[in-house]
Design an enzyme around this catalytic site. Structure first.
Site, PDB file in Angstrom:
ATOM      1  N   HIS A 103       2.016 -12.907   0.583  1.00 24.08           N
ATOM      2  CA  HIS A 103       2.009 -13.774  -0.590  1.00 24.08           C
ATOM      3  C   HIS A 103       0.595 -13.946  -1.141  1.00 24.08           C
ATOM      4  O   HIS A 103       0.410 -14.104  -2.350  1.00 24.08           O
ATOM      5  CB  HIS A 103       2.582 -15.150  -0.239  1.00 24.08           C
ATOM      6  CG  HIS A 103       4.058 -15.139  -0.004  1.00 24.08           C
ATOM      7  ND1 HIS A 103       4.896 -16.079  -0.535  1.00 24.08           N
ATOM      8  CD2 HIS A 103       4.855 -14.299   0.704  1.00 24.08           C
ATOM      9  CE1 HIS A 103       6.143 -15.844  -0.167  1.00 24.08           C
ATOM     10  NE2 HIS A 103       6.130 -14.760   0.592  1.00 24.08           N
TER      11      HIS A 103
ATOM     12  N   HIS B 121       8.497  -0.710   6.422  1.00 22.47           N
ATOM     13  CA  HIS B 121       9.600  -1.669   6.505  1.00 22.47           C
ATOM     14  C   HIS B 121      10.166  -1.999   5.129  1.00 22.47           C
ATOM     15  O   HIS B 121      11.171  -2.682   5.016  1.00 22.47           O
ATOM     16  CB  HIS B 121       9.109  -2.954   7.177  1.00 22.47           C
ATOM     17  CG  HIS B 121       8.016  -3.652   6.411  1.00 22.47           C
ATOM     18  ND1 HIS B 121       6.882  -3.012   5.949  1.00 22.47           N
ATOM     19  CD2 HIS B 121       7.879  -4.940   6.013  1.00 22.47           C
ATOM     20  CE1 HIS B 121       6.112  -3.862   5.326  1.00 22.47           C
ATOM     21  NE2 HIS B 121       6.688  -5.043   5.336  1.00 22.47           N
TER      22      HIS B 121
ATOM     23  N   ASN C  31       5.556  -5.843  -1.273  1.00 26.01           N
ATOM     24  CA  ASN C  31       4.179  -5.422  -1.525  1.00 26.01           C
ATOM     25  C   ASN C  31       3.980  -3.961  -1.144  1.00 26.01           C
ATOM     26  O   ASN C  31       3.406  -3.177  -1.903  1.00 26.01           O
ATOM     27  CB  ASN C  31       3.196  -6.297  -0.736  1.00 26.01           C
ATOM     28  CG  ASN C  31       2.979  -7.644  -1.373  1.00 26.01           C
ATOM     29  OD1 ASN C  31       3.405  -7.905  -2.486  1.00 26.01           O
ATOM     30  ND2 ASN C  31       2.321  -8.536  -0.652  1.00 26.01           N
TER      31      ASN C  31
END
Length: 434
Positions: free
Chosen positions: A24, A329, A333
């Site tokens: 974040h 994964h 981002n």
């Protein structure tokens, strides 16, 4: 910008609030920089813990930071700890944030497709939450059908996180519906997710991404080390290793800052990478005794063509000429960074919206392939090797993926240039918030 426009811009003050997690922090910081470059004042707001992680990164005029206290600031890594952390943030943290906002008044990152799915679940008119079964599917116009295995994992009844994340998302949607002046900023660009954005046009969605350092979004030549390495204070050991490898030959593997892989999964990844016969760079964090044990086992297994590091500058690595594939994964981002870098990926989603991102990569954007897990939710070495052969091989599908990756990179660069969709959206945001 004329004098009147400058006066209006200078009267703006944006507060950007974010979770104190690395996934974040990075896009929030980039959004703040993009706004500050337009002449407005921006304050990044997070918990005390988050502030310690990013305060040294604030170097732009008009950009400042502030923090608020949260009693559970260090209790977030375990499942129960994360639950209590979120609850504390909602109660104590929200009150402290209100005090902070009052102080300023007295003084004068998910993708659009995942958000579209959340809206289908929780909107007050036709939301399906509460009347769904485990085989639920979602249809977004012109996109492939999203089955239960493609949906953000916490939406499913058997998810261990659904009990506390679903109420948070429900409340979020209710607040957005009740305030017609609200806008949803998403870290994407219109060309990438235009159908998903159209599907929730009534939610006032504005695409402001890709939120990455501008040097990686403007088509610059990052193979010049005098330019690239100056962007970050990092050891250049692994860059020297990358420099020694042929173009597009290296497998880069990383699973983000939050995903915790099972020991069996790490062993399968190791064997797949070694047995692939290709050079690889694997980012594997060392945080406990098991990780140290895994590192020792891996060091003994390496054949000279692999390197394992506890951390790397991901956007720089993905932009390196030697990288040919990204095993990831599929956190948003990482997915967006691979698109901007033009690198095809092998999707190994773990939880949350990663399954949805993998669906888009595999079936919509065509920039990678989704690896299939076995009945124990482990992606076996043979499956990973098969995916590597597809993505990095000379077959038609691999060539098509690499071509698509280059196409989306070009569109991402165009979006942030003057006159591009993201550039224009940031201008629009400043105008409507005046």
């Amino acid at each position: 910008m004329n004098g009147d426009e400058a006066t209006v811009m200078n009267s703006h003050h944006f507060l950007i609030l974010f979770f104190p997690f690395q996934s974040h922090i990075n896009p929030s910081l980039q959004l703040a920089k993009n706004l500050a470059r337009n002449g407005v004042k921006v304050t990044l707001v997070t918990t005390n813990r988050g502030l310690k992680q990013m305060k040294s990164l604030l170097t732009l005029k008009g950009l400042s930071c502030a923090s608020f206290s949260n009693e559970k600031d260090d209790d977030y890594q375990s499942h129960n700890g994360f639950y209590s952390y979120v609850e504390s943030l909602r109660s104590i943290g929200s009150q402290n944030l209100m005090n902070l906002i009052k102080k300023f008044s007295d003084e004068g990152q998910q993708c659009a497709t995942a958000f579209t799915i959340y809206h289908r679940f929780f909107n007050s008119q036709e939301g399906i939450h509460g009347r769904m079964d485990p085989s639920v599917s979602i249809k977004v116009p012109t996109l492939p059908l999203f089955s239960s295995s493609d949906l953000p994992t916490f939406l499913l009844p058997n998810s261990p996180s659904s009990g506390f994340l679903i109420p948070v998302m429900q409340e979020h949607m209710q607040v957005l519906e009740q305030d017609p002046r609200s806008f949803v900023l998403v870290n994407t660009f219109e060309e990438l997710e235009q159908e998903s954005i159209k599907a929730i046009a009534n939610m006032n969605v504005i695409a402001v991404g890709p939120l990455m350092p501008s040097a990686f979004c403007d088509g610059s030549d990052l193979t010049d080390k005098s330019f690239g390495l100056d962007l970050f204070s990092v050891s250049d050991d692994y860059f020297q290793w990358l420099d020694s490898k042929p173009e597009h030959s290296v497998i880069y593997a990383s699973f983000g800052s939050l995903a915790v892989l099972k020991k069996e999964q790490k062993e399968e990844i190791l064997h797949a990478l070694v047995e692939s016969g290709r050079p690889f760079l694997w980012v594997l964090r060392s945080s406990n005794s098991e990780e140290e044990e895994m590192h020792k086992m891996m060091e003994n297994s390496l054949n000279g063509d692999g390197i394992i590091v506890p951390w790397c500058s991901q956007v720089e690595v993905l932009s390196h000429r030697s990288i040919g594939c990204f095993v990831t994964h599929c956190g948003w981002n990482s997915t967006l960074e691979s698109i901007v870098s033009g690198v095809p990926i092998i999707c190994c989603p773990q939880f949350a919206d990663q399954t949805t991102n993998a669906k888009m990569v595999d079936e919509v954007w065509g920039t990678g392939v989704r690896a299939k897990a076995n009945g124990e939710s482990i992606i076996e070495r043979d499956e990973i090797k098969k995916c590597l052969d597809i993505v990095m091989g000379d077959g038609d599908r691999g060539k098509e993926m690499r071509g698509n990756a280059r196409k989306w990179r070009g569109l991402a660069i165009e979006a942030v240039k003057e006159g591009g969709s993201t550039y224009n959206n940031l201008k629009k945001l400043l105008e409507i918030s005046g």
